[in-house]
Design a protein around this motif. Sequence first.
Motif, PDB file in Angstrom:
ATOM      1  N   VAL A  98      -7.862   2.516  -1.885  1.00  0.00           N
ATOM      2  CA  VAL A  98      -8.482   1.778  -0.515  1.00  0.00           C
ATOM      3  C   VAL A  98      -9.249   2.087   0.490  1.00  0.00           C
TER       4      VAL A  98
ATOM      5  N   ALA B  16      -3.687   4.240  -1.948  1.00  0.00           N
ATOM      6  CA  ALA B  16      -4.709   4.452  -0.807  1.00  0.00           C
ATOM      7  C   ALA B  16      -5.712   5.540  -1.046  1.00  0.00           C
TER       8      ALA B  16
ATOM      9  N   GLY C 125     -11.558  -0.471   3.387  1.00  0.00           N
ATOM     10  CA  GLY C 125     -10.950  -1.085   1.877  1.00  0.00           C
ATOM     11  C   GLY C 125      -9.731  -1.925   2.502  1.00  0.00           C
ATOM     12  N   VAL C 126      -9.010  -2.054   3.478  1.00  0.00           N
ATOM     13  CA  VAL C 126      -8.035  -2.511   3.958  1.00  0.00           C
ATOM     14  C   VAL C 126      -7.867  -4.187   4.231  1.00  0.00           C
TER      15      VAL C 126
ATOM     16  N   VAL D 184       0.515  -1.187  -0.263  1.00  0.00           N
ATOM     17  CA  VAL D 184      -0.279  -0.423  -0.032  1.00  0.00           C
ATOM     18  C   VAL D 184       1.232   1.412   0.245  1.00  0.00           C
TER      19      VAL D 184
ATOM     20  N   LEU E 253      -1.143  -1.179  -4.485  1.00  0.00           N
ATOM     21  CA  LEU E 253      -2.214  -0.634  -3.862  1.00  0.00           C
ATOM     22  C   LEU E 253      -2.259   0.625  -3.496  1.00  0.00           C
TER      23      LEU E 253
ATOM     24  N   TRP F 275     -10.121  -6.315   1.576  1.00  0.00           N
ATOM     25  CA  TRP F 275      -8.664  -7.031   0.850  1.00  0.00           C
ATOM     26  C   TRP F 275      -8.150  -8.692   1.484  1.00  0.00           C
TER      27      TRP F 275
END
Length: 301
Positions: free
Chosen positions: A137, A82, A32-33, A16, A80, A36
């Motif tokens: 994210v 952020a 969002g984290v 990230v 990814l 994933w």
Amino acid sequence: MMINFQGLKPGDKLRVIAPSGALREWERFEAGVKIWRSHGYNLEFTSGFDQVNGYLAGSDENRRQQLIEALTDETCRGILCARGGFGSTRLLEGWKWKNIAQISPVPKFLIGFSDITGLLWAFSNSPQIIGIHGPVVTTLASEPDWSIQRLFDGIETGFFEELQGEGWGGGSVLGRLFPANLTVATHLLGTAYQPDLTDSIIALEDVNEEPYRLDRMLTHWRMVGAFKGVRGIALGRFSRCEAEGNSNSFTLEEVLRDRLGDLGIPIVSNLPFGHEGSNAILPVGRVVHLDGKQGILSFSE
């Protein structure tokens, strides 16, 4: 399935980074984290991603270093972003590596949209980078279930369901897909990081730009010849782009039809990608089919 496609799989390490604006939406970021990680991915936060320098996520040196660390990490399969905001093009100014393969030893995905257009376009011709125009994210958790599923199907299998919009006519055409935020892409025109748009289909979206500003940008595209060689245009969502408090303004659609409608190429509007709504992922550089009559953007095998 894309030729020689090496998809991601649960267990892969993803880094990230924050190459643009400062991260402030921590609850949305953590949501969002969680998505994933719920799909089995190992997320690593690159040092400095949480820095703040005005509206930027730290200094240019910090943000560039985040990107370089992610690119050079041989154990990393994806990057990814952020959030968007502004700042990606500042990283490209003074970029020392002409070929991304010089620092990215293994192919990896780069996922983001909005300001991340700067990186997606800059690295679009590198076989080492698989660019995905899609949720950052901080926006992932606001996506509908079908869009989240489309993301994981796309990165793991290389398969993308067709998207339905509104056809403006112009027949149908094949071309390489270059998704972009219109504002960011406009400011890449004429730079070393503008991809060759010959035989392309460009997919455009934007947010917070009144009709006169969209008119100004599209007129610039016309005047510099940027549409020359473009085979088709896919239009996503233009959020909060209607005029406010100006009864004399053209509408958003009037501007888009006026500035694009005479190009003589297939155009499809109202496709489900962009800000503040479903943001269906789009693979950068993939050969796609745009049907201006049926209003369909489909993805070749």
